[in-house]
Motif scaffolding. Structure first.
Motif, PDB file in Angstrom:
ATOM      1  N   THR A  60    -106.030 -75.005  49.430  1.00 35.10           N
ATOM      2  CA  THR A  60    -106.749 -76.154  49.958  1.00 35.10           C
ATOM      3  C   THR A  60    -105.751 -77.162  50.493  1.00 35.10           C
ATOM      4  O   THR A  60    -104.995 -77.763  49.732  1.00 35.10           O
ATOM      5  N   GLU A  61    -105.736 -77.344  51.821  1.00 32.42           N
ATOM      6  CA  GLU A  61    -104.782 -78.234  52.477  1.00 32.42           C
ATOM      7  C   GLU A  61    -105.495 -79.145  53.466  1.00 32.42           C
ATOM      8  O   GLU A  61    -106.573 -78.813  53.976  1.00 32.42           O
ATOM      9  N   PHE A  62    -104.874 -80.291  53.716  1.00 33.60           N
ATOM     10  CA  PHE A  62    -105.367 -81.181  54.777  1.00 33.60           C
ATOM     11  C   PHE A  62    -104.169 -81.846  55.423  1.00 33.60           C
ATOM     12  O   PHE A  62    -103.225 -82.258  54.741  1.00 33.60           O
ATOM     13  N   LEU A  63    -104.202 -81.954  56.749  1.00 28.26           N
ATOM     14  CA  LEU A  63    -103.137 -82.603  57.511  1.00 28.26           C
ATOM     15  C   LEU A  63    -103.593 -83.989  57.957  1.00 28.26           C
ATOM     16  O   LEU A  63    -104.560 -84.123  58.709  1.00 28.26           O
ATOM     17  N   PHE A  64    -102.892 -85.030  57.478  1.00 31.24           N
ATOM     18  CA  PHE A  64    -103.129 -86.398  57.942  1.00 31.24           C
ATOM     19  C   PHE A  64    -102.278 -86.620  59.200  1.00 31.24           C
ATOM     20  O   PHE A  64    -101.044 -86.540  59.136  1.00 31.24           O
ATOM     21  N   PRO A  65    -102.890 -86.903  60.351  1.00 28.02           N
ATOM     22  CA  PRO A  65    -102.094 -87.146  61.555  1.00 28.02           C
ATOM     23  C   PRO A  65    -101.384 -88.499  61.498  1.00 28.02           C
ATOM     24  O   PRO A  65    -101.899 -89.467  60.936  1.00 28.02           O
ATOM     25  N   VAL A  66    -100.187 -88.543  62.086  1.00 35.35           N
ATOM     26  CA  VAL A  66     -99.406 -89.770  62.222  1.00 35.35           C
ATOM     27  C   VAL A  66     -99.052 -89.923  63.697  1.00 35.35           C
ATOM     28  O   VAL A  66     -98.426 -89.040  64.281  1.00 35.35           O
ATOM     29  N   VAL A  67     -99.460 -91.035  64.313  1.00 33.56           N
ATOM     30  CA  VAL A  67     -99.260 -91.250  65.739  1.00 33.56           C
ATOM     31  C   VAL A  67     -98.304 -92.418  65.940  1.00 33.56           C
ATOM     32  O   VAL A  67     -98.577 -93.531  65.478  1.00 33.56           O
ATOM     33  N   ASN A  68     -97.195 -92.180  66.606  1.00 31.75           N
ATOM     34  CA  ASN A  68     -96.243 -93.252  66.889  1.00 31.75           C
ATOM     35  C   ASN A  68     -96.697 -94.005  68.130  1.00 31.75           C
ATOM     36  O   ASN A  68     -96.430 -93.609  69.258  1.00 31.75           O
ATOM     37  N   ASN A  69     -97.391 -95.119  67.904  1.00 34.55           N
ATOM     38  CA  ASN A  69     -97.898 -95.937  69.007  1.00 34.55           C
ATOM     39  C   ASN A  69     -96.907 -97.005  69.443  1.00 34.55           C
ATOM     40  O   ASN A  69     -97.216 -97.816  70.318  1.00 34.55           O
ATOM     41  N   SER A  70     -95.728 -97.025  68.852  1.00 35.48           N
ATOM     42  CA  SER A  70     -94.735 -98.043  69.191  1.00 35.48           C
ATOM     43  C   SER A  70     -93.886 -97.587  70.369  1.00 35.48           C
ATOM     44  O   SER A  70     -94.040 -96.464  70.874  1.00 35.48           O
TER      45      SER A  70
END
Length: 344
Positions: A60-70
């Protein structure tokens, strides 16, 4: 006396000045901290995830996205979880402006049981220091085990049927049943069969077929095992794999630039198959395509089609070029035509 008053006034002004400077510094630091925290917080579009009800040993896995908006490179320096029931991992430590990375969270279904949850803290040290907290929850039932805990098809060939299976091991109520296995993908075909029923010990075998029409590319999905439990009837089973086409096409995108209606341009396409093949047709909506027919079945063909736009629109256009091989085991491949049509 006058000297004493002068001294007192001077010290008072000095103390007020120091107090004002301290307040300004505190306000500046606080403001910078708030700005940094707000920026970092906006980099995580999803901050919570509920795994739902899962079986023992289920992957059981989940990927939290991280977006570099800087406008600066972003560095994820570390990650930690408040509970051993969740194992977090940074998938991408450095993110360039506009890039997306992921924090993988894995529910520890091998060790823990019951309702569990964890706070996952992500530490960022570039472009400025900040901490962001993510939250995961779930319920690991102790009476139901998947063996194996997930089905990974690895690399499979498109156009063929592929099958994998897992066992459901249950210990509890004597009237317990698996009622159904559901999927929202038409190219996944699940089947379930009871293999053991001895009092409260009940086993099932669940097989999953990936059908011929599975789309090309990587997939990660779940099928839902539906039981007759009243409180938590649905239990997910993770399915993953990569479907590879029998026919590889290069390039995947043809940029023709600016054209007039009726103007003809030449292109080059390389087709590689797993088995020798011949090209039967090349079609694209709004285009006339002329190419030399292949006269021999080979694993690789180099084609130089002439493409003429026959539509009446103007402006940017994007359509699919569909290439079909001949024979009973016909295979279809697609690429995209991009052009800017100039009006007459």
């Amino acid at each position: 006396m006058n000297f004493r008053c002068l001294w007192d006034n001077t010290m008072s002004r000095l103390m007020l000045g120091l107090l004002f400077a301290s307040l300004c510094l505190f306000a500046s630091v606080t403001s910078a901290t708030v700005v940094a925290a707000t920026w970092a917080d906006s980099a995580f579009p999803i901050k919570t995830h509920d795994f739902g009800t899962v079986a023992v040993a289920a992957k059981t896995e989940f990927l939290f996205p991280v977006v570099n908006n800087s406008q600066s490179p972003m560095h994820l320096s570390s990650v930690r979880a408040s509970c051993g029931c969740t194992i977090p991992t940074i998938q991408t430590h450095y993110l360039q402006p506009g890039q997306t990375g992921y924090i993988k969270t894995e529910f520890n279904t091998n060790t823990f049981r019951g309702k569990k949850g964890a706070t996952v803290t992500v530490v960022i040290d570039q472009p400025s220091y900040a901490e962001v907290q993510l939250k995961v929850d779930g319920y690991i039932r102790s009476d139901m085990v998947f063996h194996p805990g997930s089905l990974d098809f690895n690399k499979i060939t498109q156009g063929e049927v592929h099958v994998k299976s897992t066992k459901v091991l249950y210990a509890g109520r004597s009237d317990w049943q698996v009622l159904d296995v559901k999927t929202n993908k038409p190219w996944l075909l699940p089947q379930v069969k009871e293999t053991v029923r001895n009092g409260g010990t009940i086993n099932y075998e669940i097989s999953i077929q990936v059908l011929e029409n599975a789309p090309e590319g990587y997939f990660q999905d779940e099928v839902v095992v539906v039981t007759n439990d009243r409180n938590k009837p649905n239990v997910p089973l993770r399915i993953s794999g990569q479907v590879e086409s029998l026919l590889t096409l290069s390039p995947q995108s043809i940029a023709l630039g600016s054209l007039k209606p009726g103007e003809t341009v030449k292109s080059k396409l390389v087709l590689i198959g797993k088995q020798p093949f011949q090209v039967e047709s090349m079609t694209a909506e709004g285009w006339e395509i002329d190419f030399d027919p292949t006269v021999q079945a080979k694993k690789m063909h180099v084609l130089r089609p002439e493409l003429t736009f026959t539509g009446d629109q103007s402006g940017p256009t994007k359509v699919s070029l569909v290439i079909k091989t001949s024979g009973q085991q016909s295979v279809t491949a697609k690429c995209t035509i991009h052009a800017d049509i100039r009006g007459e």
